[in-house]
Design a protein around this motif. Structure first.
Motif, PDB file in Angstrom:
ATOM      1  N   TYR A   8       1.850   7.864   4.418  1.00 30.48           N
ATOM      2  CA  TYR A   8       0.542   8.155   3.824  1.00 30.48           C
ATOM      3  C   TYR A   8      -0.567   7.457   4.605  1.00 30.48           C
ATOM      4  CZ  TYR A   8       3.323   9.717  -0.155  1.00 30.48           C
ATOM      5  OH  TYR A   8       4.226  10.353  -0.946  1.00 30.48           O
ATOM      6  N   HIS A   9      -0.301   6.238   5.008  1.00 29.80           N
ATOM      7  CA  HIS A   9      -1.268   5.477   5.782  1.00 29.80           C
ATOM      8  C   HIS A   9      -1.549   6.168   7.115  1.00 29.80           C
ATOM      9  CE1 HIS A   9      -3.359   1.748   6.782  1.00 29.80           C
ATOM     10  NE2 HIS A   9      -2.784   1.784   7.969  1.00 29.80           N
ATOM     11  N   TRP A  10      -0.485   6.582   7.791  1.00 27.94           N
ATOM     12  CA  TRP A  10      -0.623   7.263   9.082  1.00 27.94           C
ATOM     13  C   TRP A  10      -1.363   8.591   8.910  1.00 27.94           C
ATOM     14  CZ3 TRP A  10       0.918  11.824  11.377  1.00 27.94           C
ATOM     15  CH2 TRP A  10       0.831  11.864  12.760  1.00 27.94           C
ATOM     16  N   THR A  11      -1.035   9.341   7.854  1.00 25.56           N
ATOM     17  CA  THR A  11      -1.685  10.628   7.602  1.00 25.56           C
ATOM     18  C   THR A  11      -3.174  10.424   7.320  1.00 25.56           C
ATOM     19  OG1 THR A  11       0.389  11.447   6.681  1.00 25.56           O
ATOM     20  CG2 THR A  11      -1.588  12.712   6.183  1.00 25.56           C
ATOM     21  N   PHE A  12      -3.512   9.392   6.537  1.00 23.09           N
ATOM     22  CA  PHE A  12      -4.922   9.115   6.252  1.00 23.09           C
ATOM     23  C   PHE A  12      -5.690   8.793   7.534  1.00 23.09           C
ATOM     24  CE2 PHE A  12      -8.225   5.931   5.308  1.00 23.09           C
ATOM     25  CZ  PHE A  12      -9.077   6.737   4.553  1.00 23.09           C
ATOM     26  N   GLU A  13      -5.088   7.995   8.407  1.00 23.12           N
ATOM     27  CA  GLU A  13      -5.750   7.662   9.678  1.00 23.12           C
ATOM     28  C   GLU A  13      -5.997   8.906  10.521  1.00 23.12           C
ATOM     29  OE1 GLU A  13      -3.344   4.800  11.661  1.00 23.12           O
ATOM     30  OE2 GLU A  13      -3.986   3.144  10.393  1.00 23.12           O
ATOM     31  N   ARG A  14      -5.027   9.809  10.600  1.00 17.69           N
ATOM     32  CA  ARG A  14      -5.181  11.027  11.414  1.00 17.69           C
ATOM     33  C   ARG A  14      -6.218  11.965  10.814  1.00 17.69           C
ATOM     34  NH1 ARG A  14      -2.287   7.876  13.607  1.00 17.69           N
ATOM     35  NH2 ARG A  14      -4.318   7.330  14.347  1.00 17.69           N
ATOM     36  N   ILE A  15      -6.228  12.110   9.486  1.00 13.38           N
ATOM     37  CA  ILE A  15      -7.219  12.978   8.845  1.00 13.38           C
ATOM     38  C   ILE A  15      -8.626  12.416   9.049  1.00 13.38           C
ATOM     39  CG2 ILE A  15      -8.066  13.765   6.588  1.00 13.38           C
ATOM     40  CD1 ILE A  15      -5.126  14.077   5.756  1.00 13.38           C
ATOM     41  N   LEU A  16      -8.763  11.088   8.923  1.00 13.41           N
ATOM     42  CA  LEU A  16     -10.059  10.455   9.126  1.00 13.41           C
ATOM     43  C   LEU A  16     -10.533  10.634  10.567  1.00 13.41           C
ATOM     44  CD1 LEU A  16     -12.273   8.672   7.853  1.00 13.41           C
ATOM     45  CD2 LEU A  16     -10.970   6.701   8.672  1.00 13.41           C
ATOM     46  N   ALA A  17      -9.638  10.431  11.531  1.00 15.31           N
ATOM     47  CA  ALA A  17     -10.014  10.585  12.942  1.00 15.31           C
ATOM     48  C   ALA A  17     -10.386  12.029  13.261  1.00 15.31           C
ATOM     49  CB  ALA A  17      -8.862  10.123  13.837  1.00 15.31           C
ATOM     50  N   GLY A  24      -8.912   0.491  12.953  1.00 11.08           N
ATOM     51  CA  GLY A  24      -8.560   0.243  14.348  1.00 11.08           C
ATOM     52  C   GLY A  24      -8.502  -1.236  14.684  1.00 11.08           C
ATOM     53  N   PHE A  25      -9.515  -2.010  14.261  1.00 15.37           N
ATOM     54  CA  PHE A  25      -9.503  -3.451  14.524  1.00 15.37           C
ATOM     55  C   PHE A  25      -8.406  -4.155  13.743  1.00 15.37           C
ATOM     56  CE2 PHE A  25     -13.982  -2.798  15.932  1.00 15.37           C
ATOM     57  CZ  PHE A  25     -13.800  -3.259  17.227  1.00 15.37           C
TER      58      PHE A  25
END
Length: 190
Positions: A90-99, A134-135
């Protein structure tokens, strides 16, 4: 040019000069033996050239290694951390959707020609969250919690404080000034 006068290179060059032992070894092999020997045997004779003469400086560690300790024995099982759904897929999916969502959010105000405050606030929030994630990933990767727990906590809380300060600054910029997209447009056409 300055590396020629470096004392370490001068020492290496002096030590690379043929010594009396190397000259006597070469003199002991007469011309008839050199012709009869294959090339791989001839290459075993020591030569005065050293590879160390091409090194610029000694090998030094950038930082000293962290504390070295082993917990348990080699036969102990590896402790498995508790499962958390927010740190998984879920964390990875959220990062990709946000990017991926930042692309249309960045282009939309300029393509449409309107600066709507909700769209501008969404862009600011998305940029802030994307930068924080990212940071935070950099802190997690480069400061292991097990080896440097105090440094990790310091950098994590520093990142959180910096994110809050930037969020307050963006809020003030959006409400009391022209806003992010209008500022970018003015800088672009200046």
């Amino acid at each position: 040019m300055a590396s020629i006068v470096r004392p370490s290179l001068l020492r290496q060059a002096c030590s690379a000069a043929p010594t009396a032992r190397m000259l006597s070894t070469r003199a002991s092999i007469n011309a008839s033996q050199r012709i009869a020997q294959p090339s791989f045997v001839r290459s075993a004779v020591p030569t005065p050239m050293k590879a160390a003469a091409f090194h610029a400086s000694a090998k030094r560690a950038i930082l000293p290694p962290g504390p070295q300790h082993v917990e348990g024995t080699a036969n102990d099982p590896v402790p498995v951390p508790p499962a958390e759904p927010t740190h998984g897929s879920y964390h990875w999916t959220f990062e990709r959707i946000l990017a991926a969502g930042l692309i249309p959010l960045t282009v939309a105000p300029f393509a449409a020609g309107t600066q709507h405050p909700v769209l501008d606030a969404t862009l600011c929030a998305s940029l802030l969250i994307h930068s924080h994630i990212g940071f935070d990933s950099m802190v997690i990767d480069y400061i292991p919690k097990k080896r440097f727990p105090k440094s990790r906590a310091l950098f994590t809380w520093g990142l959180r404080a910096g994110t809050v300060v930037v969020a307050i600054g963006l809020y003030e910029f959006e409400t009391n000034d022209v806003g992010l997209t209008e500022a970018i447009k003015r800088v672009w056409t200046a």
